[in-house]
Design an enzyme around this catalytic site. Structure first.
Site, PDB file in Angstrom:
ATOM      1  N   ASP A 148      -6.566 -35.066 -30.075  1.00 52.86           N
ATOM      2  CA  ASP A 148      -5.991 -35.274 -28.787  1.00 52.86           C
ATOM      3  C   ASP A 148      -4.942 -33.953 -28.395  1.00 52.86           C
ATOM      4  O   ASP A 148      -4.146 -33.881 -29.180  1.00 52.86           O
ATOM      5  CB  ASP A 148      -6.025 -36.255 -28.481  1.00 52.86           C
ATOM      6  CG  ASP A 148      -5.519 -36.466 -26.823  1.00 52.86           C
ATOM      7  OD1 ASP A 148      -6.539 -36.466 -26.693  1.00 52.86           O
ATOM      8  OD2 ASP A 148      -3.884 -36.534 -26.668  1.00 52.86           O
ATOM      9  N   ILE A 149      -5.335 -33.485 -27.507  1.00 49.38           N
ATOM     10  CA  ILE A 149      -4.059 -31.949 -26.795  1.00 49.38           C
ATOM     11  C   ILE A 149      -4.317 -32.628 -26.298  1.00 49.38           C
ATOM     12  O   ILE A 149      -3.872 -33.782 -25.196  1.00 49.38           O
ATOM     13  CB  ILE A 149      -5.761 -30.978 -25.484  1.00 49.38           C
ATOM     14  CG1 ILE A 149      -6.748 -30.715 -26.600  1.00 49.38           C
ATOM     15  CG2 ILE A 149      -4.576 -30.189 -25.688  1.00 49.38           C
ATOM     16  CD1 ILE A 149      -7.434 -30.090 -25.586  1.00 49.38           C
ATOM     17  N   GLU A 155     -10.430 -34.810 -23.527  1.00 51.15           N
ATOM     18  CA  GLU A 155      -9.610 -33.704 -24.827  1.00 51.15           C
ATOM     19  C   GLU A 155      -9.651 -34.058 -25.817  1.00 51.15           C
ATOM     20  O   GLU A 155      -9.287 -33.574 -26.890  1.00 51.15           O
ATOM     21  CB  GLU A 155      -8.178 -32.922 -24.321  1.00 51.15           C
ATOM     22  CG  GLU A 155      -7.141 -34.421 -23.652  1.00 51.15           C
ATOM     23  CD  GLU A 155      -7.326 -35.492 -22.957  1.00 51.15           C
ATOM     24  OE1 GLU A 155      -8.748 -35.919 -22.241  1.00 51.15           O
ATOM     25  OE2 GLU A 155      -6.634 -36.137 -22.468  1.00 51.15           O
TER      26      GLU A 155
END
Length: 490
Positions: free
Chosen positions: A369-370, A412
């Site tokens: 996950d960003i 994301e």
């Protein structure tokens, strides 16, 4: 009814109709020719009949002329042999061989055909007795040892007093018979107790008696029969008809056999192609198997038409396969990052679990996950946010093996499936990805991009949810522990 049976039945039906019509025409022609043949023979029979009647008529006319001659009457009364001879020889002809003058005692006064033979007794002859008794005789009898057609009639003085007999005769011999049938294709035969004559050595066919009323009291079994000397013409006609019938029969059989084998050869090829399409329609073959089967058909020895159809089907199948590949790619690919979408990831994860249970192998997953991606969108807009997602996906893809499966899980968030990778290997790859992203400078985004990663590895009792849940829990620990880090399952 199968196509083969339909074509064969309809074609045979048409052929039979044509051949029946042909046989009907041949039979009609034969009957026409047979009628003409019979008509010709009838005309010839009537001609022979008429010639025979004319012979008898000549005899009667000759006798009648002499009877009406006063000189002849005088000659008979006076037994003037010379005068009667001179008169009678004037009337001898091919139709009159003998002319005899006979007195009432049956003694020959004169013979037209023999000047110096007379005075012999013929009173016992049947024709003489019949003439004296019935006035006339017309029939067959022996005259001077020869069988003849004889016309004998009493000669009367002043039309009342009988003074003698005159007989006019025509010898029944080969020449006589030949004169009757001259110019015809028929023959005539004469048979009596004394002789048998015929114009042909062959037996007469379809023989019939001449219709004449003749007296033949002294000659037994006398009669004339006419018939065909040869049926060669008719036999040739029958033979031609038979040959045509046999030829038509063989031709029909040959055409049916040729049609049978031609249909088998061509329909077999069409049937093979149609069976491929049926199998594809009923899901027994996929599009690639269809292409392989059709491709094999095009390389085999087929007719040009079938080969063109097979090539056309192959090209169509190729287009369908390409379209299917595109659709499959679109349905399993994230449009923004060109990575596998969530559906594809779920299918791949399900497949890896089955493989691992079946093969007792292992694999690992990394949930990525960003960090603070919402800030990117809020600060720089969604276009820059998309740029970050695309570039990040590109960098991650460069960091994994070809057999690894990387996809966008949502927003994301990404999921990486690592076949045959232990927890340690997965942690190493996760760290490599984190570091690569962290040290990357984005073209349109001036800030560093960090990401949190949670790693889990396969357990034999795992389900898709369980292994994902452990990875997701690790990811949350990474978030909670300050982000930009890698955590793994407990």
């Amino acid at each position: 009814m199968k196509l083969y049976n339909k074509i064969l039945f309809l074609t045979i039906l048409q052929l039979v109709a044509i051949f029946i019509f042909g046989i009907y025409e041949i039979q009609s022609l034969y009957l026409t020719q047979k009628t003409a043949f019979d008509q010709k023979n009838l005309i010839q029979s009537e001609m022979i009949q008429k010639r025979f009647e004319e012979k008898l008529e000549v005899l009667q006319k000759t006798a009648q002329i002499l009877i009406n001659s006063q000189e002849v009457i005088t000659g008979i009364i006076s037994n003037d042999t010379d005068m009667l001879y001179n008169w009678s020889k004037l009337f001898l002809s091919p139709s009159t061989d003998k002319i005899h003058f006979i007195d009432l005692d049956g003694t020959v006064i004169s013979r037209g055909e023999l000047e110096f033979r007379f005075a012999d007794d013929v009173s016992k002859r049947f024709y003489v007795q019949q003439a004296l008794h019935n006035d006339t005789f017309l029939g067959i009898d022996m005259v001077d040892g020869e069988e003849c057609l004889v016309y004998a009639k009493r000669v009367k003085q002043y039309g009342q007093k009988t003074i003698g007999i005159i007989s006019v005769a025509l010898i029944i011999d080969d020449a006589f018979l030949a004169s009757l049938v001259e110019g015809t294709t028929m023959g005539i035969a004469y048979h009596s107790q004394n002789q048998t004559l015929s114009t042909t050595k062959e037996k007469l066919t379809n023989a019939a008696s001449l219709h004449v009323m003749l007296q033949a009291g002294s000659i037994k079994e006398a009669g004339f029969n006419i018939g065909f000397t040869s049926e060669e013409e008719l036999n040739a006609l029958k033979k031609a008809r038979t040959n045509l019938f046999v030829g038509i029969g063989f031709t029909l059989i040959a055409l049916v056999l040729a049609l049978h084998f031609t249909l088998l050869k061509h329909l077999k090829e069409y049937k093979a192609l149609s069976q491929v399409l049926i199998d594809f329609y009923e899901d027994r073959l996929n599009i690639k198997e269809v292409m392989n089967t059709i491709k094999q058909a095009t390389t085999e020895r087929t007719t040009p038409e079938v080969k063109k159809i097979a090539e056309a089907l192959f090209n169509m199948s190729q287009k369908v396969a390409d379209t299917q590949n595109v659709l499959e790619h679109l349905s399993s690919t994230d449009q923004l990052t060109s990575l596998s979408n969530r559906r594809r990831l779920e299918e791949s994860l399900e497949q890896k679990l089955k493989e691992s249970k079946r093969e007792e192998s292992f694999f690992s997953v990394i949930m990525i996950d960003i960090d603070r991606f919402k800030t990117v969108n809020d600060t720089y807009g969604h276009e820059i946010g998309d740029h970050v997602l695309i570039h990040t996906a590109h960098l991650m893809r460069e960091s994994i093996r070809e057999s690894d499966i990387l996809g966008r899980w949502g927003g994301e968030e990404f999921l990486l499936i690592l076949p045959h990778t232990s927890l340690e290997g997965a942690l190493s790859i996760a760290e490599e990805i984190r570091s690569k992203i962290y040290h990357c400078t984005f073209e349109h985004y001036p800030q560093r991009v960090t990401m949190s990663l949670g790693v889990s590895t396969y357990r034999i009792s795992d389900t898709p949810n369980s292994i994902l849940r452990r990875a997701d829990n690790a990811l949350y620990r990474a978030k909670n522990n300050g982000r930009n880090r890698v955590e793994y399952e407990n």
